[in-house]
Design a protein around this motif. Structure first.
Motif, PDB file in Angstrom:
ATOM      1  N   THR A  20       7.670  11.174 -31.659  1.00 34.88           N
ATOM      2  CA  THR A  20       9.096  11.580 -31.914  1.00 34.88           C
ATOM      3  C   THR A  20       9.025  13.100 -31.909  1.00 34.88           C
ATOM      4  O   THR A  20       9.882  13.818 -31.525  1.00 34.88           O
ATOM      5  CB  THR A  20       9.824  11.043 -33.295  1.00 34.88           C
ATOM      6  N   VAL A  21       8.179  13.500 -32.616  1.00 34.57           N
ATOM      7  CA  VAL A  21       8.177  15.221 -32.765  1.00 34.57           C
ATOM      8  C   VAL A  21       7.868  15.839 -31.685  1.00 34.57           C
ATOM      9  O   VAL A  21       8.374  16.655 -31.178  1.00 34.57           O
ATOM     10  CB  VAL A  21       6.943  15.460 -33.972  1.00 34.57           C
ATOM     11  N   SER A  22       6.872  15.303 -30.740  1.00 33.57           N
ATOM     12  CA  SER A  22       6.366  15.964 -29.692  1.00 33.57           C
ATOM     13  C   SER A  22       7.650  15.856 -28.564  1.00 33.57           C
ATOM     14  O   SER A  22       7.925  16.649 -27.844  1.00 33.57           O
ATOM     15  CB  SER A  22       5.235  15.276 -28.962  1.00 33.57           C
ATOM     16  N   LEU A  24      10.930  15.280 -28.915  1.00 31.67           N
ATOM     17  CA  LEU A  24      11.967  16.168 -29.471  1.00 31.67           C
ATOM     18  C   LEU A  24      11.839  17.586 -29.001  1.00 31.67           C
ATOM     19  O   LEU A  24      12.471  18.507 -28.690  1.00 31.67           O
ATOM     20  CB  LEU A  24      12.511  16.156 -30.861  1.00 31.67           C
ATOM     21  N   ALA A  25      10.371  18.091 -29.228  1.00 31.55           N
ATOM     22  CA  ALA A  25      10.171  19.468 -28.953  1.00 31.55           C
ATOM     23  C   ALA A  25      10.239  19.584 -27.399  1.00 31.55           C
ATOM     24  O   ALA A  25      10.887  20.534 -26.809  1.00 31.55           O
ATOM     25  CB  ALA A  25       8.835  19.629 -29.393  1.00 31.55           C
ATOM     26  N   THR A  28      13.721  19.692 -26.310  1.00 30.93           N
ATOM     27  CA  THR A  28      14.820  20.739 -26.668  1.00 30.93           C
ATOM     28  C   THR A  28      14.213  21.786 -25.795  1.00 30.93           C
ATOM     29  O   THR A  28      15.224  22.738 -25.165  1.00 30.93           O
ATOM     30  CB  THR A  28      14.370  21.280 -27.998  1.00 30.93           C
ATOM     31  N   MET A  56      19.126  19.474 -30.371  1.00 24.68           N
ATOM     32  CA  MET A  56      18.167  18.848 -30.393  1.00 24.68           C
ATOM     33  C   MET A  56      17.109  19.606 -31.252  1.00 24.68           C
ATOM     34  O   MET A  56      16.311  19.083 -31.667  1.00 24.68           O
ATOM     35  CB  MET A  56      17.839  18.697 -29.042  1.00 24.68           C
ATOM     36  N   ALA A  57      17.358  20.933 -31.309  1.00 25.70           N
ATOM     37  CA  ALA A  57      16.500  21.916 -32.005  1.00 25.70           C
ATOM     38  C   ALA A  57      16.710  21.439 -33.599  1.00 25.70           C
ATOM     39  O   ALA A  57      15.879  21.161 -34.527  1.00 25.70           O
ATOM     40  CB  ALA A  57      16.694  23.272 -31.955  1.00 25.70           C
ATOM     41  N   PHE A  60      15.068  18.219 -33.899  1.00 23.17           N
ATOM     42  CA  PHE A  60      13.415  18.579 -34.123  1.00 23.17           C
ATOM     43  C   PHE A  60      13.103  18.912 -35.461  1.00 23.17           C
ATOM     44  O   PHE A  60      12.079  18.341 -36.033  1.00 23.17           O
ATOM     45  CB  PHE A  60      13.217  19.522 -32.970  1.00 23.17           C
ATOM     46  N   THR A  61      13.743  19.770 -35.940  1.00 28.28           N
ATOM     47  CA  THR A  61      13.331  20.417 -37.560  1.00 28.28           C
ATOM     48  C   THR A  61      13.571  19.085 -38.577  1.00 28.28           C
ATOM     49  O   THR A  61      12.793  19.052 -39.384  1.00 28.28           O
ATOM     50  CB  THR A  61      14.172  21.576 -37.757  1.00 28.28           C
ATOM     51  N   GLU A  63      13.016  15.862 -37.951  1.00 27.10           N
ATOM     52  CA  GLU A  63      12.001  14.873 -37.607  1.00 27.10           C
ATOM     53  C   GLU A  63      10.713  15.584 -38.234  1.00 27.10           C
ATOM     54  O   GLU A  63       9.969  14.960 -38.622  1.00 27.10           O
ATOM     55  CB  GLU A  63      12.045  14.519 -36.238  1.00 27.10           C
ATOM     56  N   TYR A 117       7.678  27.091 -30.896  1.00 23.99           N
ATOM     57  CA  TYR A 117       6.720  26.013 -31.298  1.00 23.99           C
ATOM     58  C   TYR A 117       5.886  26.443 -32.239  1.00 23.99           C
ATOM     59  O   TYR A 117       5.442  25.810 -32.877  1.00 23.99           O
ATOM     60  CB  TYR A 117       6.380  25.695 -29.753  1.00 23.99           C
TER      61      TYR A 117
END
Length: 148
Positions: A20-22, A24-25, A28, A56-57, A60-61, A63, A117
């Motif tokens: 999920t983190v990767s 979304l990164a 984005t 999405m950013a 991302f934060t 998550e 990042y």
């Protein structure tokens, strides 16, 4: 994310996840890259892609915060993988920024993504360490005595 119910704090019960983190990164960054260097877009399409990248950013934060504030009271393999992947995306976007082939707007976005990042990686590590420190019991709670 942990929530408040009544007067007590409810801890996050989610398990550790890497994708999920990767994911979304990457989504984005790719959406921002499509907005900047995707060819001949209309102004509407460019603005829409930029707003999607901003949304999405934010996800991302959120998550990152959720993954950092998990219940596990120690640094685990998933935390290391998330940290390494975020640092890897920073290095990859730096490679885009320093190559002479892409146009200037794409190179500028690559530099911006490098810093973003890197900041996300530092934010994840700091929040995870803070969550681990909070979850560790204090010495007085372990001994069962109260300080006088």
């Amino acid at each position: 994310m942990a929530g408040v119910v009544g007067e007590r704090m409810v801890p996050e019960r989610r398990t550790a996840r890497v994708g999920t983190v990767s994911g979304l990164a990457l989504m984005t960054g790719a959406t921002a890259m499509a907005a900047v260097g995707g060819g001949h877009h209309s102004v509407f399409a460019t603005v829409l892609l930029a707003l999607l990248a901003l949304g999405m950013a934010h996800a991302f934060t959120v998550e990152i915060r959720r993954q950092a504030h998990r219940r596990a009271g120690h640094w685990c393999r998933h935390d290391m993988v998330n940290t390494v992947l975020l640092a890897g995306w920073a290095v990859g976007s730096l490679a885009v920024a320093v190559l002479p082939y892409p146009p200037v707007p794409v190179r500028a976005l690559g530099l911006l993504l490098t810093f973003s990042y890197g900041a996300a990686c530092a934010y994840f590590v700091a929040e995870r360490r803070r969550a681990i420190a909070v979850s560790l019991p204090s010495a007085s709670a372990v001994s069962g005595s109260s300080p006088v």
